[in-house]
Design an enzyme around this catalytic site. Structure first.
Site, mmCIF file in Angstrom:
data_model
loop_
_atom_site.group_PDB
_atom_site.id
_atom_site.type_symbol
_atom_site.label_atom_id
_atom_site.label_comp_id
_atom_site.label_asym_id
_atom_site.label_seq_id
_atom_site.Cartn_x
_atom_site.Cartn_y
_atom_site.Cartn_z
ATOM 1 N N HIS A 244 39.586 39.275 38.157
ATOM 2 C CA HIS A 244 38.787 39.054 36.957
ATOM 3 C C HIS A 244 39.091 37.674 36.409
ATOM 4 O O HIS A 244 40.231 37.205 36.512
ATOM 5 C CB HIS A 244 39.114 40.121 35.900
ATOM 6 C CG HIS A 244 38.056 40.227 34.846
ATOM 7 N ND1 HIS A 244 38.039 39.428 33.736
ATOM 8 C CD2 HIS A 244 36.956 41.016 34.776
ATOM 9 C CE1 HIS A 244 36.973 39.730 33.009
ATOM 10 N NE2 HIS A 244 36.306 40.684 33.610
ATOM 11 N N GLU B 15 35.008 47.715 37.970
ATOM 12 C CA GLU B 15 34.046 48.173 38.963
ATOM 13 C C GLU B 15 34.635 49.183 39.945
ATOM 14 O O GLU B 15 33.899 49.960 40.545
ATOM 15 C CB GLU B 15 33.474 46.968 39.729
ATOM 16 C CG GLU B 15 32.768 45.944 38.868
ATOM 17 C CD GLU B 15 31.450 46.434 38.313
ATOM 18 O OE1 GLU B 15 31.379 47.587 37.837
ATOM 19 O OE2 GLU B 15 30.480 45.659 38.338
HETATM 20 N N1 ACO Z 1 39.827 39.722 46.606
HETATM 21 C C1 ACO Z 1 40.524 38.758 47.257
HETATM 22 N N2 ACO Z 1 40.859 37.583 46.701
HETATM 23 C C2 ACO Z 1 40.476 37.379 45.433
HETATM 24 C C3 ACO Z 1 39.762 38.351 44.677
HETATM 25 C C4 ACO Z 1 39.456 39.553 45.336
HETATM 26 N N3 ACO Z 1 38.782 40.511 44.703
HETATM 27 N N4 ACO Z 1 39.522 37.859 43.451
HETATM 28 C C5 ACO Z 1 40.057 36.638 43.411
HETATM 29 N N5 ACO Z 1 40.640 36.331 44.607
HETATM 30 C C6 ACO Z 1 41.348 35.127 44.984
HETATM 31 C C7 ACO Z 1 40.390 34.029 45.416
HETATM 32 O O1 ACO Z 1 40.125 34.093 46.782
HETATM 33 C C8 ACO Z 1 41.163 32.793 45.013
HETATM 34 O O2 ACO Z 1 42.159 32.573 45.976
HETATM 35 P P1 ACO Z 1 42.435 31.087 46.529
HETATM 36 O O3 ACO Z 1 42.782 30.265 45.304
HETATM 37 O O4 ACO Z 1 43.547 31.274 47.498
HETATM 38 O O5 ACO Z 1 41.148 30.611 47.132
HETATM 39 C C9 ACO Z 1 41.868 33.211 43.724
HETATM 40 O O6 ACO Z 1 42.005 34.623 43.815
HETATM 41 C C10 ACO Z 1 41.119 32.869 42.467
HETATM 42 O O7 ACO Z 1 39.789 33.350 42.606
HETATM 43 P P2 ACO Z 1 38.562 32.776 41.804
HETATM 44 O O8 ACO Z 1 37.310 33.033 42.571
HETATM 45 O O9 ACO Z 1 38.830 31.354 41.377
HETATM 46 O O10 ACO Z 1 38.604 33.666 40.506
HETATM 47 P P3 ACO Z 1 37.412 33.779 39.497
HETATM 48 O O11 ACO Z 1 38.001 33.959 38.167
HETATM 49 O O12 ACO Z 1 36.480 32.635 39.670
HETATM 50 O O13 ACO Z 1 36.642 35.092 40.003
HETATM 51 C C11 ACO Z 1 35.891 37.298 40.236
HETATM 52 C C12 ACO Z 1 36.629 36.310 39.338
HETATM 53 C C13 ACO Z 1 34.503 36.735 40.584
HETATM 54 C C14 ACO Z 1 35.684 38.615 39.488
HETATM 55 C C15 ACO Z 1 36.704 37.531 41.532
HETATM 56 O O14 ACO Z 1 37.963 38.072 41.206
HETATM 57 C C16 ACO Z 1 35.987 38.392 42.545
HETATM 58 O O15 ACO Z 1 35.181 37.874 43.320
HETATM 59 N N6 ACO Z 1 36.250 39.766 42.562
HETATM 60 C C17 ACO Z 1 35.586 40.640 43.486
HETATM 61 C C18 ACO Z 1 34.200 41.040 42.941
HETATM 62 C C19 ACO Z 1 34.296 41.990 41.772
HETATM 63 O O16 ACO Z 1 35.018 42.974 41.770
HETATM 64 N N7 ACO Z 1 33.489 41.669 40.723
HETATM 65 C C20 ACO Z 1 33.412 42.482 39.503
HETATM 66 C C21 ACO Z 1 34.121 41.805 38.368
HETATM 67 S S1 ACO Z 1 34.077 42.783 36.878
HETATM 68 C C22 ACO Z 1 32.528 42.510 36.269
HETATM 69 O O17 ACO Z 1 31.939 41.491 36.420
HETATM 70 C C23 ACO Z 1 31.856 43.598 35.510
#
Ligand code: ACO
Length: 360
Positions: A247, A302
């Site tokens: 998140h 989620e």
């Molecule tokens: N699985 C694996 N790795 C992850 C995940 C995940 N679910 N979430 C973040 N990371 C990793 C990224 O790969 C990144 O790693 P890196 O720096 O080595 O490349 C690091 O954590 C930071 O990730 P960002 O994408 O910069 O984090 P951001 O804050 O932009 O993204 C998000 C947040 C989009 C929710 C992300 O965690 C994600 O894609 N989660 C999976 C999808 C999901 O569950 N979405 C629902 C969110 S709740 C809602 O919107 C109602």
């Protein structure tokens, strides 16, 4: 000009009285109430009264009546569009029907947009299956009427309460991507319906509201407990994300995950595979801590949303549309707040392209 914040991380782009997300403490507050105080004990109508208070008139009873009457109007608007929607997915169909809400309607637009969601989602689902669509019953609550219109028979009270708890839990969440989008559109004075359509378009993405269907796909793909860690490790090593984890704001467990886990545990039924999901969750947190050290990735809303909606026997393609049935209350509250005093939202960009060459 200073460098842009990647993904606007850490930028405060609005003041709001509606909700507060404390990402370090894992706390979510709606207008002075912790989410745990509201969930399970609040109807969508009462939550709407809370969030709309000060921006639009109404107590839970009068809002319930207005929503019931507006559901009947929404049902008529949906009719001519159900045939064209047959070639679309459920979320695309919802986008089509919401876009047909007329700006000239003399109903309060936040009420009609909120009332339209359950009517449109149920009608699209039944029509898509070749079943007769059912008109709304204005005397029922939004949650009870949605399940009745979808299933063709009244829902058991425990299912209505479970859905209501879900709808309230996901109603608002600070300046998430879809709410921000809705506020940007509202700030141009484009109107409530255009702002809600824009919010839905942002919600649709798998990184936001599109995640719960893929959570179940992940549980299916893993299949058995012995495969959990190898499957998760392989997925992350390939550069893919684990749906239902991570998140932008929460650095600890999303408090909504526990609320919804409680709901899932309370629901009976053969599709409720909560124990397996708990094992996957534990494995995911272990693997994420190992492969993404220092990222502080935890369970988000989620993950258990998927379990709740599956236990309610909702098909996966309805998960994001049902999220919209809950989130529209927050969108409309933010739209009303934005229109009652906000300026047009118009940030700047940092130009990193080439400059014109000086004339010879
Ligand atoms: N699985 C694996 N790795 C992850 C995940 C995940 N679910 N979430 C973040 N990371 C990793 C990224 O790969 C990144 O790693 P890196 O720096 O080595 O490349 C690091 O954590 C930071 O990730 P960002 O994408 O910069 O984090 P951001 O804050 O932009 O993204 C998000 C947040 C989009 C929710 C992300 O965690 C994600 O894609 N989660 C999976 C999808 C999901 O569950 N979405 C629902 C969110 S709740 C809602 O919107 C109602």
């Amino acid at each position: 000009m200073s460098a842009a914040s990647d993904g606007l991380e850490g930028i405060v782009a609005a003041e709001t009285v509606l909700s507060h997300v404390d990402g370090e403490q894992g706390r979510l507050i709606f207008r002075g109430y912790d989410i745990e105080q509201l969930a399970g004990d609040t109807s969508q109508e009462a939550l709407a009264a809370l969030l709309w208070d000060g921006f639009a008139d109404g107590d839970p009873a009068s809002i319930g009546k207005a929503l019931g009457a507006a559901r009947a109007v929404a049902f008529e608007i949906a009719q001519p569009l159900l045939v064209p929607a047959r070639s679309l997915t459920a979320i695309e169909g919802l986008r089509l029907l919401l876009a047909a809400l007329p700006d000239a309607s003399d109903l309060p637009h936040h009420v009609l947009a909120t009332a339209a969601m359950p009517v449109f989602v149920a009608a699209l689902a039944r029509d898509g299956l070749g079943q007769a669509v059912l008109p709304p019953d204005p005397a029922l609550s939004q949650a009870a009427d949605f399940l009745r219109m979808l299933r063709g028979e009244p829902a058991e009270p425990e299912h209505v309460t479970a859905l209501e708890t879900y709808l309230v839990t996901v109603a608002d969440h600070g300046l998430n991507a879809s709410t921000f989008t809705a506020r940007v559109v509202a700030s141009t004075q484009a109107g409530v319906f255009s702002s809600v359509v824009a919010g839905l378009c942002a919600l649709k993405g798998p990184l936001h509201g599109g995640a719960p269907g893929p959570v179940l796909d992940m549980l299916d793909a893993i299949g058995s407990e012995d495969r959990i860690e190898p499957w998760l490790e392989r997925t992350i090593s390939q550069g893919d994300r684990l749906m239902g984890f991570g998140h932008r704001v929460y650095r600890v467990r999303d408090p909504r995950a526990d609320v919804l886990k409680g709901v899932a545990l309370g629901l009976r039924g053969g599709t409720n595979r909560i124990r397996f999901a708990e094992a996957v969750e534990a494995g995911a947190l272990k693997v994420l801590a190992r492969l993404k050290p220092g990222r502080r990735i935890d369970t988000n809303v989620e993950f258990y949303t998927a379990l709740v909606l599956e236990a309610l026997a909702l098909p996966r393609d309805l998960f994001t549309p049902v999220f919209a049935i809950g989130r529209v209350v927050g969108w409309t509250a933010h739209i009303l707040e934005q229109t009652q005093g906000g300026r047009i939202i118009r940030p700047q960009s940092a130009y990193v392209g080439p400059m014109p060459k000086a004339a010879a």
